[in-house]
Design a protein around this motif. Structure first.
Motif, PDB file in Angstrom:
ATOM      1  N   SER A 226       0.829  -1.209   0.000  1.00 36.16           N
ATOM      2  CA  SER A 226       0.000   0.000   0.000  1.00 36.16           C
ATOM      3  C   SER A 226       0.859   1.254   0.000  1.00 36.16           C
ATOM      4  N   ALA A 227       1.891   1.274   0.845  1.00 31.50           N
ATOM      5  CA  ALA A 227       2.758   2.449   0.923  1.00 31.50           C
ATOM      6  C   ALA A 227       3.504   2.658  -0.387  1.00 31.50           C
ATOM      7  N   THR A 228       3.963   1.566  -0.999  1.00 33.05           N
ATOM      8  CA  THR A 228       4.661   1.677  -2.281  1.00 33.05           C
ATOM      9  C   THR A 228       3.764   2.317  -3.327  1.00 33.05           C
ATOM     10  N   SER A 229       2.551   1.807  -3.441  1.00 33.64           N
ATOM     11  CA  SER A 229       1.615   2.329  -4.439  1.00 33.64           C
ATOM     12  C   SER A 229       1.223   3.769  -4.141  1.00 33.64           C
ATOM     13  N   ASP A 230       0.894   4.054  -2.901  1.00 36.74           N
ATOM     14  CA  ASP A 230       0.427   5.396  -2.538  1.00 36.74           C
ATOM     15  C   ASP A 230       1.520   6.444  -2.715  1.00 36.74           C
ATOM     16  N   LEU A 231       2.740   6.101  -2.329  1.00 32.37           N
ATOM     17  CA  LEU A 231       3.824   7.067  -2.418  1.00 32.37           C
ATOM     18  C   LEU A 231       4.263   7.297  -3.861  1.00 32.37           C
ATOM     19  N   GLU A 232       4.139   6.271  -4.698  1.00 31.31           N
ATOM     20  CA  GLU A 232       4.474   6.452  -6.106  1.00 31.31           C
ATOM     21  C   GLU A 232       3.489   7.399  -6.792  1.00 31.31           C
ATOM     22  N   ASN A 233       2.266   7.475  -6.272  1.00 29.52           N
ATOM     23  CA  ASN A 233       1.256   8.367  -6.843  1.00 29.52           C
ATOM     24  C   ASN A 233       1.227   9.733  -6.162  1.00 29.52           C
ATOM     25  N   TYR A 234       2.108   9.930  -5.196  1.00 31.52           N
ATOM     26  CA  TYR A 234       2.072  11.150  -4.382  1.00 31.52           C
ATOM     27  C   TYR A 234       2.286  12.404  -5.234  1.00 31.52           C
ATOM     28  N   ASP A 235       3.296  12.390  -6.093  1.00 33.45           N
ATOM     29  CA  ASP A 235       3.571  13.563  -6.934  1.00 33.45           C
ATOM     30  C   ASP A 235       2.431  13.815  -7.906  1.00 33.45           C
ATOM     31  N   LYS A 236       1.899  12.750  -8.487  1.00 36.78           N
ATOM     32  CA  LYS A 236       0.774  12.886  -9.417  1.00 36.78           C
ATOM     33  C   LYS A 236      -0.400  13.559  -8.731  1.00 36.78           C
ATOM     34  N   ASP A 237      -0.682  13.150  -7.513  1.00 38.10           N
ATOM     35  CA  ASP A 237      -1.787  13.755  -6.763  1.00 38.10           C
ATOM     36  C   ASP A 237      -1.512  15.227  -6.475  1.00 38.10           C
ATOM     37  N   ARG A 238      -0.254  15.546  -6.173  1.00 37.42           N
ATOM     38  CA  ARG A 238       0.102  16.948  -5.908  1.00 37.42           C
ATOM     39  C   ARG A 238      -0.123  17.807  -7.149  1.00 37.42           C
ATOM     40  N   HIS A 239       0.233  17.275  -8.318  1.00 31.70           N
ATOM     41  CA  HIS A 239       0.012  18.023  -9.562  1.00 31.70           C
ATOM     42  C   HIS A 239      -1.480  18.256  -9.805  1.00 31.70           C
ATOM     43  N   GLU A 240      -2.293  17.251  -9.533  1.00 32.45           N
ATOM     44  CA  GLU A 240      -3.730  17.384  -9.728  1.00 32.45           C
ATOM     45  C   GLU A 240      -4.320  18.402  -8.760  1.00 32.45           C
ATOM     46  N   GLU A 241      -3.834  18.385  -7.527  1.00 29.59           N
ATOM     47  CA  GLU A 241      -4.305  19.360  -6.538  1.00 29.59           C
ATOM     48  C   GLU A 241      -3.924  20.777  -6.968  1.00 29.59           C
ATOM     49  N   PHE A 242      -2.710  20.918  -7.504  1.00 30.00           N
ATOM     50  CA  PHE A 242      -2.281  22.235  -7.947  1.00 30.00           C
ATOM     51  C   PHE A 242      -3.114  22.718  -9.133  1.00 30.00           C
ATOM     52  N   LYS A 243      -3.384  21.833 -10.068  1.00 26.23           N
ATOM     53  CA  LYS A 243      -4.193  22.218 -11.225  1.00 26.23           C
ATOM     54  C   LYS A 243      -5.573  22.684 -10.770  1.00 26.23           C
ATOM     55  N   ARG A 244      -6.153  21.979  -9.831  1.00 24.32           N
ATOM     56  CA  ARG A 244      -7.460  22.392  -9.312  1.00 24.32           C
ATOM     57  C   ARG A 244      -7.354  23.742  -8.598  1.00 24.32           C
ATOM     58  N   TYR A 245      -6.264  23.934  -7.877  1.00 21.53           N
ATOM     59  CA  TYR A 245      -6.031  25.205  -7.184  1.00 21.53           C
ATOM     60  C   TYR A 245      -5.983  26.360  -8.178  1.00 21.53           C
TER      61      TYR A 245
END
Length: 400
Positions: free
Chosen positions: A160-179
């Motif tokens: 779970s940690a491997t998968s979640d952390l690998e997607n961490y940057d992608k999620d940050r980019h999506e949050e920024f785009k929404r911002y």
């Protein structure tokens, strides 16, 4: 522990394995001299990974790192074997005091999740829970057994940690785009409420701020010789003419583990970011600064991290310093889309993104309005029923 834990917020299993080993007692030392008494198993310092099970994850890592057998197996386990769960099976051989602590951690984590779910149910007024989302909250552990920490728990936690952390940057980019889209949406909504003259003044002020933000000193290409020499001079206090890549690497491998991790790499861009952003200026958005920092780090990792383990080794770093791109780079005018355009030319979202975003906002607003109408009707019905009850009560009082 702080020095080796800090990088975990963006690194996968490989980095996890490295941290298990950092500061470990050498295997060659007599075990009787290094065995850790139970009362000394203290929780690690708080270093937020960004995951909702952050504390649980860090404490499990901390306690397992204290077991000598587990550390030894970790040194000799291939990364793919770790991902496939072979390392998790070694849990059966760790010390009893560590297993006892892990059992306690799991019980505490299960109780924490149950408390959060109950609180959420109370807030939502008893509405039916989304069972798929509910199970997602527990997928990093075997929740069917809430009492003991078993091999399956460690296996689930690693995956779970491997998968979640690998997607961490992608999620940050999506949050920024929404911002960014929300910021633009609010600006346009504000303009709608102004008269023509006020709107013209506001648009002029907006353009002035954009021009002020773009009017900054030249930005060195991240990871280039010019950029690193500036760090060497400004932060290390050394003569740029004496720049030495190997010495530079050792200076900025701040935890001394032989790698420059992602957080250590991001720290190298501070001087460049200060050229573009200041918290005291209206035209500069510090959220955009952090997005730019992230993009710079991703760019350098793509260029330098050849084995894609999200760490820069000394060998990788030295190889990169011999490339033409290191010695004769282009200027940094990439903006947020990682292509040779300025931010003004390449915003974080497209027109189509903005259109879909505003449609979603409109739908959300419509849903909220509909819900308010329904609540108003319910309120009026309750008031009507209360009036009937009051009238009935008054009649009964007259009869008696």
């Amino acid at each position: 522990q702080m020095l080796w834990s800090k990088a975990f917020c963006r690194c996968p299993v490989l980095v996890l394995s490295l941290w298990f080993c950092v500061e470990a007692v050498p295997i060659a030392v007599d075990k009787t001299k290094v065995e850790t008494p139970e009362q000394k198993l203290e929780a690690p310092q708080s270093v937020d990974t960004g995951l909702h099970y952050d504390r649980y994850l860090r404490e499990v890592i901390d306690f397992l790192e204290k077991d000598q057998h587990f550390r030894e197996k970790l040194h000799n386990t291939d990364m793919e074997d770790i991902k496939q769960g072979k390392l998790a099976k070694e849990l059966d051989f760790v010390g009893h005091h560590v297993r006892t602590k892990l059992d306690e951690l799991k019980r505490q984590e299960v109780n924490r999740l149950r408390t959060l779910i109950k609180a959420k149910q109370d807030v939502e007024g008893g509405h039916e829970m989304n069972h798929k989302a509910l199970l997602k909250q527990f997928e990093y552990m075997n929740h069917m057994n809430p009492h003991t920490f078993e091999v399956e728990d460690l296996d689930k936690l690693i995956k779970s940690a491997t998968s979640d952390l690998e997607n961490y940057d992608k999620d940050r980019h999506e949050e920024f785009k929404r911002y960014e889209m929300m910021k633009e949406h609010k600006r346009k909504e504000h303009l709608k409420n102004l008269d023509e003259e006020q709107r013209k003044d506001e648009e002029q002020h907006y353009e002035e701020l954009r021009k002020k933000h773009a009017n900054h000193p030249k930005i060195n290409h991240p990871g280039s010789q010019d950029q690193l020499k500036e760090v060497w001079k400004e932060f290390d206090g050394l003569d740029p003419n004496d720049f030495d890549p190997k010495t530079f690497f050792k200076l900025h491998d701040t935890n001394g583990d032989g790698y420059i991790d992602q957080q250590e790499l991001e720290a190298l861009f501070t001087k460049e970011l200060e050229k573009m952003y200041s918290p005291n200026l209206e035209e500069d958005d510090m959220t955009e600064m952090e997005e730019e920092r992230l993009r710079m780090r991703e760019h350098v990792m793509n260029e330098v991290d050849t084995n894609k383990d999200r760490l820069v080794s000394l060998d990788e770093f030295l190889v990169s310093t011999n490339k033409k791109e290191f010695q004769e780079p282009d200027s940094w005018e990439w903006g947020f889309l990682l292509k040779p355009e300025t931010l003004e030319q390449a915003p974080a979202y497209t027109d189509e993104d903005m259109k879909l975003f505003e449609e979603q906002l409109a739908q959300e607003e419509s849903n909220l309005n509909q819900k308010n109408v329904e609540l108003q009707k319910q309120k009026e019905e309750l008031e009507r029923q209360q009036e009937q009850l009051n009238a009935q009560k008054a009649e009964l009082q007259q009869v008696t």
